[in-house]
Scaffold this active site. Structure first.
Site, PDB file in Angstrom:
ATOM      1  N   SER A 137       0.866  -1.190   0.000  1.00  0.00           N
ATOM      2  CA  SER A 137       0.000   0.000   0.000  1.00  0.00           C
ATOM      3  C   SER A 137       0.893   1.227   0.000  1.00  0.00           C
ATOM      4  CB  SER A 137      -0.870  -0.004   1.261  1.00  0.00           C
ATOM      5  OG  SER A 137      -1.488   1.258   1.440  1.00  0.00           O
ATOM      6  N   LYS A 164       2.102  -2.829   6.235  1.00  0.00           N
ATOM      7  CA  LYS A 164       2.515  -2.742   4.823  1.00  0.00           C
ATOM      8  C   LYS A 164       3.998  -2.340   4.693  1.00  0.00           C
ATOM      9  CE  LYS A 164      -1.426  -3.998   3.024  1.00  0.00           C
ATOM     10  NZ  LYS A 164      -1.581  -5.272   2.311  1.00  0.00           N
ATOM     11  N   THR A 193     -13.255  -0.371  -2.461  1.00  0.00           N
ATOM     12  CA  THR A 193     -13.530  -1.764  -2.077  1.00  0.00           C
ATOM     13  C   THR A 193     -14.100  -1.793  -0.665  1.00  0.00           C
ATOM     14  OG1 THR A 193     -11.379  -2.187  -1.049  1.00  0.00           O
ATOM     15  CG2 THR A 193     -11.531  -2.600  -3.438  1.00  0.00           C
TER      16      THR A 193
HETATM   17  P1  NAP Z   1     -11.331  -6.399   0.073  1.00  0.00           P
HETATM   18  O1  NAP Z   1     -12.284  -6.123  -1.035  1.00  0.00           O
HETATM   19  O2  NAP Z   1     -11.778  -6.254   1.472  1.00  0.00           O
HETATM   20  O3  NAP Z   1     -10.723  -7.857  -0.175  1.00  0.00           O
HETATM   21  C1  NAP Z   1      -9.857  -8.440   0.766  1.00  0.00           C
HETATM   22  C2  NAP Z   1      -9.802  -9.909   0.491  1.00  0.00           C
HETATM   23  O4  NAP Z   1      -8.922 -10.508   1.472  1.00  0.00           O
HETATM   24  C3  NAP Z   1     -11.146 -10.621   0.631  1.00  0.00           C
HETATM   25  O5  NAP Z   1     -11.273 -11.606  -0.364  1.00  0.00           O
HETATM   26  C4  NAP Z   1     -11.050 -11.261   2.011  1.00  0.00           C
HETATM   27  O6  NAP Z   1     -11.862 -12.405   2.153  1.00  0.00           O
HETATM   28  C5  NAP Z   1      -9.577 -11.625   1.995  1.00  0.00           C
HETATM   29  N1  NAP Z   1      -9.087 -12.003   3.305  1.00  0.00           N
HETATM   30  C6  NAP Z   1      -9.105 -11.297   4.460  1.00  0.00           C
HETATM   31  N2  NAP Z   1      -8.582 -12.034   5.455  1.00  0.00           N
HETATM   32  C7  NAP Z   1      -8.237 -13.229   4.910  1.00  0.00           C
HETATM   33  C8  NAP Z   1      -7.668 -14.411   5.423  1.00  0.00           C
HETATM   34  N3  NAP Z   1      -7.354 -14.540   6.727  1.00  0.00           N
HETATM   35  N4  NAP Z   1      -7.432 -15.445   4.576  1.00  0.00           N
HETATM   36  C9  NAP Z   1      -7.747 -15.331   3.274  1.00  0.00           C
HETATM   37  N5  NAP Z   1      -8.317 -14.253   2.729  1.00  0.00           N
HETATM   38  C10 NAP Z   1      -8.548 -13.203   3.548  1.00  0.00           C
HETATM   39  O7  NAP Z   1     -10.037  -5.452  -0.023  1.00  0.00           O
HETATM   40  P2  NAP Z   1      -9.125  -4.969  -1.242  1.00  0.00           P
HETATM   41  O8  NAP Z   1      -9.152  -3.495  -1.225  1.00  0.00           O
HETATM   42  O9  NAP Z   1      -9.449  -5.711  -2.472  1.00  0.00           O
HETATM   43  O10 NAP Z   1      -7.688  -5.399  -0.678  1.00  0.00           O
HETATM   44  C11 NAP Z   1      -6.817  -6.298  -1.345  1.00  0.00           C
HETATM   45  C12 NAP Z   1      -5.393  -5.932  -0.968  1.00  0.00           C
HETATM   46  O11 NAP Z   1      -5.102  -4.619  -1.469  1.00  0.00           O
HETATM   47  C13 NAP Z   1      -5.140  -5.880   0.540  1.00  0.00           C
HETATM   48  O12 NAP Z   1      -3.873  -6.437   0.822  1.00  0.00           O
HETATM   49  C14 NAP Z   1      -5.106  -4.379   0.830  1.00  0.00           C
HETATM   50  O13 NAP Z   1      -4.344  -4.073   1.965  1.00  0.00           O
HETATM   51  C15 NAP Z   1      -4.491  -3.859  -0.453  1.00  0.00           C
HETATM   52  N6  NAP Z   1      -4.705  -2.444  -0.721  1.00  0.00           N
HETATM   53  C16 NAP Z   1      -5.972  -1.969  -0.915  1.00  0.00           C
HETATM   54  C17 NAP Z   1      -6.150  -0.615  -1.175  1.00  0.00           C
HETATM   55  C18 NAP Z   1      -7.516  -0.017  -1.385  1.00  0.00           C
HETATM   56  O14 NAP Z   1      -7.625   1.229  -1.443  1.00  0.00           O
HETATM   57  N7  NAP Z   1      -8.580  -0.818  -1.515  1.00  0.00           N
HETATM   58  C19 NAP Z   1      -5.040   0.251  -1.268  1.00  0.00           C
HETATM   59  C20 NAP Z   1      -3.776  -0.274  -1.066  1.00  0.00           C
HETATM   60  C21 NAP Z   1      -3.615  -1.609  -0.802  1.00  0.00           C
HETATM   61  P3  NAP Z   1     -13.328 -12.364   2.858  1.00  0.00           P
HETATM   62  O15 NAP Z   1     -14.309 -11.974   1.783  1.00  0.00           O
HETATM   63  O16 NAP Z   1     -13.501 -13.756   3.358  1.00  0.00           O
HETATM   64  O17 NAP Z   1     -13.267 -11.351   3.973  1.00  0.00           O
END
Ligand code: NAP
Length: 235
Positions: A137, A164, A193
């Site tokens: 991130s 991160k 998200t």
């Molecule tokens: P999201 O829509 O909340 O998706 C997160 C995913 O991680 C979901 O499929 C969730 O599954 C899964 N997860 C959580 N805990 C888990 C576990 N213990 N074992 C397996 N799966 C697990 O979030 P996202 O925004 O797509 O995030 C994806 C990545 O991008 C993350 O690493 C986040 O830190 C990073 N990121 C996001 C942003 C942003 O602005 N969105 C920015 C920078 C970085 P469930 O459905 O079962 O909960």
């Protein structure tokens, strides 16, 4: 045929990454801790499903056994992650964070990433062109977090940025240890998200673009870097 595992890919950036990599010809495993959510996403995308909770040794071992039995793994995308707003909470102030709250975030974002990477290294090392993408991130950039001009400067909490930054350090160390594997950290940017209560300003298509790009680098591609769709990110 390139075979790719994406952790936490039943929704959000992981699911969109799966969609784009399948379109690019990858065979993709949707890693999801919940079987129903994972199977639904896999069926929708034409992917394979593997049950995988990154916080659970037995789940990761079973996922490894399933994918090893199927034959191969070329690309691992460590995408699963949590952030306080996922549960509908406000971003916590530092005074409200405890050792337990920080530990809970690290369990998924850091220890989960290490658990999965450690488990899958033997299979990745059999690939002719192995790649690991660690979804970090912009909040992991200490340069930006400490810069009042940066859009990440406002973010007050301890656990998520620290997790991160640690992912970035782990990326550098793995990249040095495994020069035969291309291992990079990416910042997808602030994306709409569940993770941030849909406060993000990019679409998942925009956010997934750098994950998809770094999942497709060849054996001569970079390793040990931290990049976004705008180029290198300061550590
Ligand atoms: P999201 O829509 O909340 O998706 C997160 C995913 O991680 C979901 O499929 C969730 O599954 C899964 N997860 C959580 N805990 C888990 C576990 N213990 N074992 C397996 N799966 C697990 O979030 P996202 O925004 O797509 O995030 C994806 C990545 O991008 C993350 O690493 C986040 O830190 C990073 N990121 C996001 C942003 C942003 O602005 N969105 C920015 C920078 C970085 P469930 O459905 O079962 O909960």
């Amino acid at each position: 045929m390139t075979t790719t595992l994406i952790t936490g890919s039943n929704k959000g950036l992981g699911k969109e990454t799966a969609r784009q990599l399948i379109a690019a010809g990858h065979t993709v495993y949707i890693g999801a801790r919940d079987e129903a959510r994972g199977r639904t996403a896999a069926e929708e995308l034409g992917a394979r499903f593997v049950q995988l909770d990154v916080t659970d040794d037995a789940s990761v071992a079973a996922a490894y056994a399933q994918i090893e039995a199927d034959g191969r793994l070329d690309v691992l995308v460590n995408n699963a992650g949590i952030e306080p707003r996922l549960a509908g909470n406000a971003i916590p102030a530092p005074a409200d964070e405890t050792a337990d709250s920080v530990r809970a975030t690290f369990e998924t974002n850091v220890f989960g990433l290490v658990r999965v990477t450690h488990a899958f290294l033997p299979l990745l090392q059999k690939s002719a062109a192995p790649v690991i993408v660690n979804v970090s991130s912009g909040l992991g950039s200490l340069t930006d977090l400490s810069n009042p001009e940066s859009y990440t400067h406002f973010y007050p909490a301890l656990a998520y940025p620290a997790s991160k930054t640690t992912v970035n350090a782990i990326t550098v160390q793995y990249a040095k240890a495994f020069p035969g594997i291309r291992i990079n950290a990416v910042d997808p940017g602030y994306t709409d998200t569940d993770l941030n209560g849909h406060a993000g300003i990019q679409t998942v298509e925009e956010g997934a673009a750098i994950i998809v790009a770094m999942a497709q680098i060849g054996p001569d591609g970079p390793t040990g870097t931290f990049v976004s769709s705008r180029g290198p990110v300061a550590w």
